[in-house]
Motif scaffolding. Structure first.
Motif, PDB file in Angstrom:
ATOM      1  N   SER A   1       0.790  -1.055  -0.185  1.00 53.06           N
ATOM      2  CA  SER A   1       0.145  -0.097   0.157  1.00 53.06           C
ATOM      3  C   SER A   1       0.753   1.264  -0.003  1.00 53.06           C
ATOM      4  O   SER A   1       0.462   2.405  -0.374  1.00 53.06           O
ATOM      5  CB  SER A   1      -0.901  -0.001   1.249  1.00 53.06           C
ATOM      6  OG  SER A   1      -0.151  -0.026   2.434  1.00 53.06           O
ATOM      7  N   GLN A   2       2.165   0.968   0.436  1.00 53.00           N
ATOM      8  CA  GLN A   2       3.073   2.173   0.394  1.00 53.00           C
ATOM      9  C   GLN A   2       3.101   2.923  -1.028  1.00 53.00           C
ATOM     10  O   GLN A   2       3.189   4.115  -1.305  1.00 53.00           O
ATOM     11  CB  GLN A   2       4.335   1.943   0.902  1.00 53.00           C
ATOM     12  CG  GLN A   2       5.203   2.897   1.089  1.00 53.00           C
ATOM     13  CD  GLN A   2       5.160   4.188   2.353  1.00 53.00           C
ATOM     14  OE1 GLN A   2       4.380   3.553   3.311  1.00 53.00           O
ATOM     15  NE2 GLN A   2       5.509   5.169   2.001  1.00 53.00           N
TER      16      GLN A   2
ATOM     17  N   LEU B   1      -0.103   4.575  -1.686  1.00 58.75           N
ATOM     18  CA  LEU B   1      -0.045   6.027  -0.893  1.00 58.75           C
ATOM     19  C   LEU B   1       0.832   6.998  -1.478  1.00 58.75           C
ATOM     20  O   LEU B   1       0.404   7.989  -1.999  1.00 58.75           O
ATOM     21  CB  LEU B   1       0.225   5.581   0.234  1.00 58.75           C
ATOM     22  CG  LEU B   1      -0.424   5.235   1.436  1.00 58.75           C
ATOM     23  CD1 LEU B   1       0.078   5.026   2.823  1.00 58.75           C
ATOM     24  CD2 LEU B   1      -1.632   6.173   1.572  1.00 58.75           C
TER      25      LEU B   1
ATOM     26  N   TYR C   1       2.007   7.762  10.488  1.00 56.21           N
ATOM     27  CA  TYR C   1       2.849   6.784  10.126  1.00 56.21           C
ATOM     28  C   TYR C   1       3.935   7.519   9.335  1.00 56.21           C
ATOM     29  O   TYR C   1       4.044   8.495   8.492  1.00 56.21           O
ATOM     30  CB  TYR C   1       1.974   6.023   9.200  1.00 56.21           C
ATOM     31  CG  TYR C   1       2.822   5.011   8.219  1.00 56.21           C
ATOM     32  CD1 TYR C   1       3.816   4.330   8.806  1.00 56.21           C
ATOM     33  CD2 TYR C   1       2.476   5.185   6.844  1.00 56.21           C
ATOM     34  CE1 TYR C   1       4.358   3.245   8.000  1.00 56.21           C
ATOM     35  CE2 TYR C   1       3.214   4.387   6.013  1.00 56.21           C
ATOM     36  CZ  TYR C   1       4.018   3.473   6.450  1.00 56.21           C
ATOM     37  OH  TYR C   1       4.697   2.476   5.684  1.00 56.21           O
TER      38      TYR C   1
ATOM     39  N   TYR D   1      -6.065  13.036   5.068  1.00 57.27           N
ATOM     40  CA  TYR D   1      -5.512  11.971   5.001  1.00 57.27           C
ATOM     41  C   TYR D   1      -5.536  11.178   6.348  1.00 57.27           C
ATOM     42  O   TYR D   1      -5.589  12.177   7.499  1.00 57.27           O
ATOM     43  CB  TYR D   1      -3.987  11.692   4.829  1.00 57.27           C
ATOM     44  CG  TYR D   1      -3.165  10.684   5.418  1.00 57.27           C
ATOM     45  CD1 TYR D   1      -2.986   9.440   4.533  1.00 57.27           C
ATOM     46  CD2 TYR D   1      -2.376  10.234   6.724  1.00 57.27           C
ATOM     47  CE1 TYR D   1      -2.203   8.337   4.946  1.00 57.27           C
ATOM     48  CE2 TYR D   1      -2.005   9.382   7.071  1.00 57.27           C
ATOM     49  CZ  TYR D   1      -1.895   8.279   6.183  1.00 57.27           C
ATOM     50  OH  TYR D   1      -1.156   6.981   6.605  1.00 57.27           O
TER      51      TYR D   1
ATOM     52  N   ILE E   1      -5.599   7.321   9.040  1.00 55.88           N
ATOM     53  CA  ILE E   1      -5.528   5.735   9.056  1.00 55.88           C
ATOM     54  C   ILE E   1      -6.523   5.870   9.950  1.00 55.88           C
ATOM     55  O   ILE E   1      -6.877   5.882  11.329  1.00 55.88           O
ATOM     56  CB  ILE E   1      -4.183   5.534   9.795  1.00 55.88           C
ATOM     57  CG1 ILE E   1      -2.976   6.202   9.043  1.00 55.88           C
ATOM     58  CG2 ILE E   1      -3.784   3.954   9.856  1.00 55.88           C
ATOM     59  CD1 ILE E   1      -1.671   5.993   9.792  1.00 55.88           C
TER      60      ILE E   1
ATOM     61  N   ASP F   1      -6.109   5.462   4.668  1.00 58.19           N
ATOM     62  CA  ASP F   1      -5.123   4.241   4.643  1.00 58.19           C
ATOM     63  C   ASP F   1      -5.212   3.289   5.670  1.00 58.19           C
ATOM     64  O   ASP F   1      -5.097   3.658   6.846  1.00 58.19           O
ATOM     65  CB  ASP F   1      -3.660   5.359   4.925  1.00 58.19           C
ATOM     66  CG  ASP F   1      -2.528   4.328   5.079  1.00 58.19           C
ATOM     67  OD1 ASP F   1      -2.389   3.325   4.573  1.00 58.19           O
ATOM     68  OD2 ASP F   1      -1.351   4.818   5.830  1.00 58.19           O
TER      69      ASP F   1
ATOM     70  N   PRO G   1      -4.528  -0.267   6.387  1.00 60.63           N
ATOM     71  CA  PRO G   1      -3.572  -1.438   6.459  1.00 60.63           C
ATOM     72  C   PRO G   1      -4.095  -2.454   7.841  1.00 60.63           C
ATOM     73  O   PRO G   1      -3.685  -3.555   7.645  1.00 60.63           O
ATOM     74  CB  PRO G   1      -2.173  -1.399   6.449  1.00 60.63           C
ATOM     75  CG  PRO G   1      -2.084   0.138   7.119  1.00 60.63           C
ATOM     76  CD  PRO G   1      -3.184   0.787   6.672  1.00 60.63           C
TER      77      PRO G   1
ATOM     78  N   SER H   1      -3.725  -3.160   2.393  1.00 63.88           N
ATOM     79  CA  SER H   1      -2.558  -3.995   2.118  1.00 63.88           C
ATOM     80  C   SER H   1      -2.769  -5.287   2.585  1.00 63.88           C
ATOM     81  O   SER H   1      -3.600  -5.778   3.465  1.00 63.88           O
ATOM     82  CB  SER H   1      -1.826  -3.165   3.299  1.00 63.88           C
ATOM     83  OG  SER H   1      -0.488  -3.980   3.289  1.00 63.88           O
TER      84      SER H   1
ATOM     85  N   SER I   1      -0.076  -6.729   3.596  1.00 68.09           N
ATOM     86  CA  SER I   1       1.240  -7.171   4.286  1.00 68.09           C
ATOM     87  C   SER I   1       0.951  -7.760   5.619  1.00 68.09           C
ATOM     88  O   SER I   1       1.613  -8.455   6.154  1.00 68.09           O
ATOM     89  CB  SER I   1       2.007  -5.736   4.409  1.00 68.09           C
ATOM     90  OG  SER I   1       2.433  -5.245   3.332  1.00 68.09           O
ATOM     91  N   LYS I   2      -0.208  -7.347   6.301  1.00 63.61           N
ATOM     92  CA  LYS I   2      -0.173  -7.690   7.612  1.00 63.61           C
ATOM     93  C   LYS I   2      -0.958  -9.003   7.865  1.00 63.61           C
ATOM     94  O   LYS I   2      -1.192  -9.764   8.866  1.00 63.61           O
ATOM     95  CB  LYS I   2      -0.953  -6.585   8.469  1.00 63.61           C
ATOM     96  CG  LYS I   2      -0.535  -4.990   8.296  1.00 63.61           C
ATOM     97  CD  LYS I   2       0.863  -4.998   8.549  1.00 63.61           C
ATOM     98  CE  LYS I   2       1.246  -3.644   8.233  1.00 63.61           C
ATOM     99  NZ  LYS I   2       2.596  -2.896   8.445  1.00 63.61           N
TER     100      LYS I   2
HETATM  101  C1  LIG Z   1      -0.384   3.077   8.419  1.00 62.39           C
HETATM  102  C2  LIG Z   1       0.468   2.294   7.382  1.00 62.39           C
HETATM  103  N1  LIG Z   1       0.253   2.725   6.002  1.00 62.39           N
HETATM  104  C3  LIG Z   1       0.982   2.060   4.968  1.00 62.39           C
HETATM  105  C4  LIG Z   1       1.759   0.978   5.316  1.00 62.39           C
HETATM  106  C5  LIG Z   1       2.511   0.474   4.049  1.00 62.39           C
HETATM  107  O1  LIG Z   1       2.314  -1.094   4.226  1.00 62.39           O
HETATM  108  P1  LIG Z   1       2.567  -2.063   2.741  1.00 62.39           P
HETATM  109  O2  LIG Z   1       3.250  -1.093   1.858  1.00 62.39           O
HETATM  110  O3  LIG Z   1       3.522  -3.137   3.353  1.00 62.39           O
HETATM  111  O4  LIG Z   1       1.426  -2.267   2.355  1.00 62.39           O
HETATM  112  C6  LIG Z   1       2.147   0.732   6.643  1.00 62.39           C
HETATM  113  C7  LIG Z   1       3.036  -0.197   7.077  1.00 62.39           C
HETATM  114  O5  LIG Z   1       3.503  -0.221   8.132  1.00 62.39           O
HETATM  115  C8  LIG Z   1       1.393   1.717   7.704  1.00 62.39           C
HETATM  116  O6  LIG Z   1       1.596   1.225   8.806  1.00 62.39           O
END
Ligand SMILES: Cc1ncc(COP(=O)(O)O)c(C=O)c1O
Length: 397
Positions: free
Chosen positions: A117-118, A121, A142, A195, A197, A230, A232, A260, A262-263
């Motif tokens: 997701s980075q 973003l 973040y 923006y 979270i 955002d 994740p 994401s 990722s987690k």
């Molecule tokens: C709030 C937030 N946004 C985005 C990311 C990016 O995650 P990724 O690129 O691994 O999907 C993170 C990663 O820790 C995050 O904490």
């Protein structure tokens, strides 16, 4: 919505890459087509033949020779079709976005795959933020967001927040510096981007309530703001039903959401998604065409095979297992904090409702950097206790 008004000059100037368009046409063509057009290497020269990956539940993901050739080849910039189709169905099921059936110009919900997701973003910020723009966010936020936003030369305006995230009254107060009537005037300084979270914020652990989201959305309508959601840690919400998202409230097509894997699946596979109005998602894809070209075909196929095998139910069952893991970690961290810090009145914290972060405020210390770096490292107290790093009881045993 007039999406053109939100675009930076750089984003507005992006044009489709002819080579990338050819790749997309090629992918829709029968395998018998011999393309002499783009610079796709001949996969017969690649050293990899096939592979199979064992999933923890015993399932196998199999890449035979043909699949392997596809996995190692260029693919569409928006993502491989079968992963996008699966994800669009999931987004519709989870968020029921009002924009799903809008026309493209009205902001129909669309999606693209990003390298985590980075990447999404970073590209969204570059699409929307000019030097000197006022950008609204809840602080602290973040560090990856700051790393992407700060070099753009914008003014970051902090909106007050607490353990339930951004405070709508605080946002209203910040926005009262401007008159909504000025929003569309030339050279207006009214912010255009907000923006946040919304779940298990990094680093605060804050999660927004439904009512706060509704109130923030209403203010966004009043000032014609785009909301960047955002999220994740959406899949790491400890309590059900999960809170409705900004995407689920988006009657105007003003929400761009980043998700994401990722987690919950793996951070190294680098799979994320941008969901939002088609005219804006298209701009992100044009940027991808000019930079990474696409997220790894191999990892997209791997995730897609897994998800098609699991179905939505299997995926959500897996997510439930991950939630339980982090719930245990969170509870262990909270009981350590209670044991070590509670009676001392030196610190305060709130139990996070989602995510991986426990934010501890140390009372009477204006800047805890020195305390952490010089006194506490290796001892007991860290300002930011990441409970996902804490060993499980099995590991401790
Ligand atoms: C709030 C937030 N946004 C985005 C990311 C990016 O995650 P990724 O690129 O691994 O999907 C993170 C990663 O820790 C995050 O904490």
């Amino acid at each position: 919505m007039n999406y053109a008004r939100f675009l930076t000059a750089v984003s507005a100037a992006r044009k489709p890459s002819p080579i990338r368009m050819l790749t997309e046409i090629q992918q829709r063509s029968p395998p018998s087509m011999i393309s002499l057009a783009a610079g796709a290497p001949n996969p017969n020269t690649f050293p990899f033949h096939s592979c199979s990956i064992q999933v923890k539940n015993g399932d196998m993901l199999t890449f035979d020779e043909t699949m392997m050739k596809r996995a190692l080849q260029y693919s569409a910039s928006s993502g491989i079709p079968e992963l996008l189709t699966w994800m669009k169905a999931l987004q519709k099921n989870l968020h029921n976005p009002p924009t799903a059936n809008y026309s493209a110009e009205k902001g129909k919900m669309d999606m693209c795959v990003t390298t985590g997701s980075q990447e999404g973003l970073c590209k969204v910020f570059e699409m929307l933020v000019n030097p000197g723009d006022n950008v609204l966010l809840d602080a602290p936020t973040y560090s990856g967001t700051l790393a992407a936003l700060q070099p753009l030369g914008c003014n970051l305006i902090n909106v007050p927040s607490d353990q339930h995230g951004m405070i709508p009254g605080g946002l209203k107060e910040v926005l009262s510096r401007w008159d909504p009537a000025d929003v569309h005037k030339p050279h207006s300084t009214v912010p255009r981007v907000l923006y946040t979270i919304p779940n298990g914020g990094n680093p605060t652990g804050a999660s927004m309530t439904t009512q706060r989201k509704r109130d923030v959305y209403e203010l966004a309508r009043q000032y014609d703001l785009l909301i960047i959601e955002d999220d994740p840690y959406y899949f790491l919400q400890f309590d059900k039903p999960w809170a409705p998202t900004f995407l689920s409230m988006d009657v105007d097509g003003r929400v761009i959401r980043t998700d994401s894997f990722s987690k919950i699946l793996s951070s190294g596979l680098r799979i994320g998604f941008v969901t939002g109005p088609k005219p804006l998602v298209d701009r992100v894809v044009l940027h991808i065409q000019a930079s990474t070209m696409h997220t790894s075909t191999f990892t997209q196929l791997m995730v897609s095979q897994l998800l098609h095998g699991w179905g939505q139910e299997g995926f959500l069952n897996h997510v439930d297992g991950v939630i339980e893991f982090y719930r245990t970690q969170r509870d262990a961290m909270l009981s350590s904090a209670d044991k070590c810090l509670k009676g001392l009145y030196v610190a305060e914290w709130h139990a996070p409702a989602a995510g991986m972060f426990l934010w501890i405020k140390v009372k009477g210390v204006a800047d805890t950097q020195k305390l952490i770096m010089e006194k506490s490292v290796g001892v007991v107290l860290e300002l930011l206790l990441r409970f996902f790093c804490a060993p499980t009881s099995a590991e401790q045993a």
